[in-house]
Design a protein around this motif. Structure first.
Motif, PDB file in Angstrom:
ATOM      1  N   LEU A 331       0.836  -1.189   0.000  1.00 61.92           N
ATOM      2  CA  LEU A 331       0.000   0.000   0.000  1.00 61.92           C
ATOM      3  C   LEU A 331       0.876   1.245   0.000  1.00 61.92           C
ATOM      4  O   LEU A 331       1.989   1.244   0.535  1.00 61.92           O
ATOM      5  CB  LEU A 331      -0.905   0.000   1.228  1.00 61.92           C
ATOM      6  CG  LEU A 331      -1.884  -1.176   1.363  1.00 61.92           C
ATOM      7  CD1 LEU A 331      -2.661  -1.066   2.668  1.00 61.92           C
ATOM      8  CD2 LEU A 331      -2.823  -1.229   0.179  1.00 61.92           C
ATOM      9  N   GLU A 335      -2.389   5.548   1.363  1.00 59.36           N
ATOM     10  CA  GLU A 335      -3.366   4.508   1.708  1.00 59.36           C
ATOM     11  C   GLU A 335      -3.192   4.054   3.157  1.00 59.36           C
ATOM     12  O   GLU A 335      -4.166   3.861   3.883  1.00 59.36           O
ATOM     13  CB  GLU A 335      -3.226   3.321   0.756  1.00 59.36           C
ATOM     14  CG  GLU A 335      -3.696   3.616  -0.662  1.00 59.36           C
ATOM     15  CD  GLU A 335      -3.332   2.519  -1.635  1.00 59.36           C
ATOM     16  OE1 GLU A 335      -4.148   2.232  -2.533  1.00 59.36           O
ATOM     17  OE2 GLU A 335      -2.219   1.935  -1.501  1.00 59.36           O
ATOM     18  N   LYS A 336      -1.947   3.873   3.565  1.00 62.73           N
ATOM     19  CA  LYS A 336      -1.692   3.440   4.942  1.00 62.73           C
ATOM     20  C   LYS A 336      -2.184   4.471   5.956  1.00 62.73           C
ATOM     21  O   LYS A 336      -2.588   4.114   7.071  1.00 62.73           O
ATOM     22  CB  LYS A 336      -0.201   3.177   5.143  1.00 62.73           C
ATOM     23  CG  LYS A 336       0.323   1.954   4.413  1.00 62.73           C
ATOM     24  CD  LYS A 336       1.820   1.763   4.665  1.00 62.73           C
ATOM     25  CE  LYS A 336       2.355   0.543   3.932  1.00 62.73           C
ATOM     26  NZ  LYS A 336       3.810   0.337   4.163  1.00 62.73           N
ATOM     27  N   ASP A 338      -4.781   6.351   5.662  1.00 58.84           N
ATOM     28  CA  ASP A 338      -6.238   6.482   5.614  1.00 58.84           C
ATOM     29  C   ASP A 338      -6.855   5.366   6.463  1.00 58.84           C
ATOM     30  O   ASP A 338      -7.103   4.257   5.994  1.00 58.84           O
ATOM     31  CB  ASP A 338      -6.701   6.390   4.158  1.00 58.84           C
ATOM     32  CG  ASP A 338      -8.181   6.710   3.994  1.00 58.84           C
ATOM     33  OD1 ASP A 338      -8.944   6.545   4.974  1.00 58.84           O
ATOM     34  OD2 ASP A 338      -8.587   7.087   2.873  1.00 58.84           O
ATOM     35  N   LEU A 341     -10.016   3.676   5.159  1.00 59.45           N
ATOM     36  CA  LEU A 341      -9.748   2.780   4.039  1.00 59.45           C
ATOM     37  C   LEU A 341      -9.181   1.452   4.530  1.00 59.45           C
ATOM     38  O   LEU A 341      -9.615   0.375   4.078  1.00 59.45           O
ATOM     39  CB  LEU A 341      -8.771   3.433   3.062  1.00 59.45           C
ATOM     40  CG  LEU A 341      -8.266   2.538   1.914  1.00 59.45           C
ATOM     41  CD1 LEU A 341      -9.419   2.140   1.011  1.00 59.45           C
ATOM     42  CD2 LEU A 341      -7.173   3.244   1.122  1.00 59.45           C
ATOM     43  N   SER A 371      -1.709  -1.985   8.700  1.00 60.58           N
ATOM     44  CA  SER A 371      -2.184  -2.481   7.399  1.00 60.58           C
ATOM     45  C   SER A 371      -1.496  -3.788   7.003  1.00 60.58           C
ATOM     46  O   SER A 371      -2.001  -4.508   6.137  1.00 60.58           O
ATOM     47  CB  SER A 371      -1.949  -1.428   6.314  1.00 60.58           C
ATOM     48  OG  SER A 371      -0.558  -1.209   6.105  1.00 60.58           O
TER      49      SER A 371
END
Length: 521
Positions: A331, A335-336, A338, A341, A371
């Protein structure tokens, strides 16, 4: 800078039981490539090589076993590959050593390659080169090829006594290689009474199947199983444990009446027929080959039948990496960051209990990004723990556990993937670009390579650069964590792995070609 190379018509030359072999020397390391250790007819047991006169060259890698399907290059940053000519006459081994003195008696480490029992070779990965490990540890390093897939693991025993052990021909090749080593390795500076098998993925499976093979008793003395216990390859999952159904289907597809014809039909034609009929036979629950077959030669999976009396005496190291199947791109930092998400991805992958899994992961691995729970493994880790604790019930020999949790400097941070420990073990991180992190790699490589070398020397992996590493007991898995900071933790992830195993979708239920190919190799 030029290296010191030497190869003349008479030096270096080593006497073996069958005849003389010529290798070469590079910066003090003696190298012998493509040493023929046995011969075999298709589906039959290996036999010793015929003696020869004069001096044979051992200057080129021997053939590797043909595959059932064409290899497809993928992410070479993660698992760099090499490809080599194929031929079923593939019983060859390679040797790296610092001495040719029969009195040197250096530890011998024998590498068994991955790829399940269907694919791979002794030189497939760049990191399989044994020069650096041999030089760094002053040991003898050997890698070998053997028969695979239908050539090595197809049971024809219902069709004649001559095929009694054809379902284990590939493992029989390995036993023949170990016999060759036992008879000849002293002249290459090795100690035939101190031989350690080490292998990763399919190679790790080969280690423990040979532990369960009486014909190999006494030919090796320690074993290292790297990501070699896996739920997908559990033995005994067919309702019919012989090759009658698959061989009958092969004969019908090839329009043959005599099983003997399977010995001479071109391999490509045989493989194509097998690839066509095997899925249909497998649907019936019948045996289709591809793995060792339990019989009176190979006694079966120790998690099902128990360890043999001899296997109980063999010290073992067993371990995995945190993200065995994590070949997909990591990711991004965005992304990490968020949280919503990440929570959504975790719920999608693991369901309603995903939140509990995330919280448990954060407690077990507080230094990792949460994540990473999306990419953690239990398919290798869970059966590895079972193997370790069952083996540790036998105090006759030490059982040691490890886990590699290192986050690589790739894609902004990528947890360890299947095969990623191999360059560290072989002291070959300099050969693989993505494995290099200044201030980290050199020490971790030393710690891991030293552990394997020390284990090969005396059955104990401890070193001056690691915390004290105790053997496991039947109720205490003392696991060495290999990371930027190495530490021993006790039964540290059992609840996490059990929950993950319950929630995680099976990687065998989809068709991610790249991931499937990488895990096979």
């Amino acid at each position: 800078m030029a290296r010191n190379f030497m190869c003349t018509k008479t030096d270096p030359v080593v006497e073996t039981k069958a005849g003389k072999l010529r290798g070469f020397q590079l910066d003090g390391t003696y190298v012998f490539h493509g040493v023929k250790y046995a011969d075999a007819k298709r589906f039959h047991q290996p036999t010793p090589v015929e003696p020869w006169e004069g001096i044979k060259n051992a200057l080129a890698y021997g053939y590797v076993c043909p595959m059932l399907q064409q290899d497809q290059p993928s992410n070479e940053l993660m698992v760099p590959h090499r490809y080599w000519p194929l031929d079923e006459n593939c019983q060859y081994l390679n040797i790296w050593t610092q001495h040719l003195d029969p009195n040197a008696k250096k530890p011998v480490l024998v590498w068994l390659h991955g790829g399940g029992f269907a694919a791979g070779s002794s030189i497939e990965h760049i990191a399989y080169e044994g020069e650096n490990m041999s030089k760094y540890g002053d040991v003898v390093v050997i890698s070998l090829n053997h028969r695979l897939n239908i050539l090595g693991y197809l049971d024809l025993s219902p069709f004649g006594e001559e095929y009694k052990n054809s379902g284990n021909a590939g493992n029989a090749d390995m036993v023949a290689a170990l016999q060759w080593i036992h008879e000849n390795i002293a002249n290459f500076g090795g100690d035939p009474e101190n031989v350690t098998l080490f292998g990763q993925s399919g190679g790790g499976m080969k280690v423990w199947t040979l532990m369960q093979t009486p014909a190999a008793d006494g030919l090796f003395h320690k074993g290292v199983v790297q990501s070699g216990c896996i739920d997908h390859f559990v033995s005994g999952n067919s309702t019919e444990q012989n090759g009658k159904a698959i061989v009958t289907a092969l004969l019908a597809e090839l329009k043959l009446d005599d099983v003997k014809a399977l010995e001479t039909i071109p391999y490509a034609q045989l493989a194509a027929a097998y690839n066509k009929v095997a899925p249909e036979v497998a649907k019936t629950g019948a045996y289709v080959g591809g793995n060792p077959l339990a019989n009176d030669w190979y006694l079966g999976d120790p998690l099902e039948v128990g360890f043999t009396e001899h296997a109980k005496t063999i010290p073992v190291m067993v371990g995995t990496v945190l993200g065995e199947f994590s070949f997909m791109p990591a990711l991004s930092e965005e992304e990490k960051a968020d949280a919503a998400l990440i929570d959504s991805m975790i719920e999608k992958r693991y369901g309603a209990e995903g939140k509990k899994l995330k919280e448990m992961f954060a407690k077990v691995y507080p230094d990792k990004d949460v994540s990473d729970v999306l990419f953690m493994d239990s398919i290798f880790r869970a059966p590895s723990t079972d193997f370790i604790l069952k083996k540790a019930q036998h105090p006759e020999s030490g059982t040691y556990s490890y886990m590699m949790t290192y986050t690589f400097p790739y894609d902004g941070g990528h947890i360890a993937w299947h095969c990623s420990e191999i360059p560290f073990v072989f002291h070959n991180t300099s050969l693989v670009a993505a494995y290099n992190e200044p201030g980290v790699t050199d020490l971790l490589e030393k710690q891991m390579c030293d552990a394997w070398l020390n284990f090969a020397r005396d059955g104990k992996p401890s070193s001056e650069d690691l915390p004290e590493w105790p053997a496991c007991t039947a109720d205490d898995e003392a696991t060495m964590i290999f990371d930027k900071k190495c530490e021993v933790r006790h039964n540290y992830d059992h609840e996490l792995v059990a929950l993950h195993k319950k929630l995680a979708p099976s990687p065998w239920s989809h068709n991610d070609d790249e991931e499937e190919q990488q895990i096979q190799h």
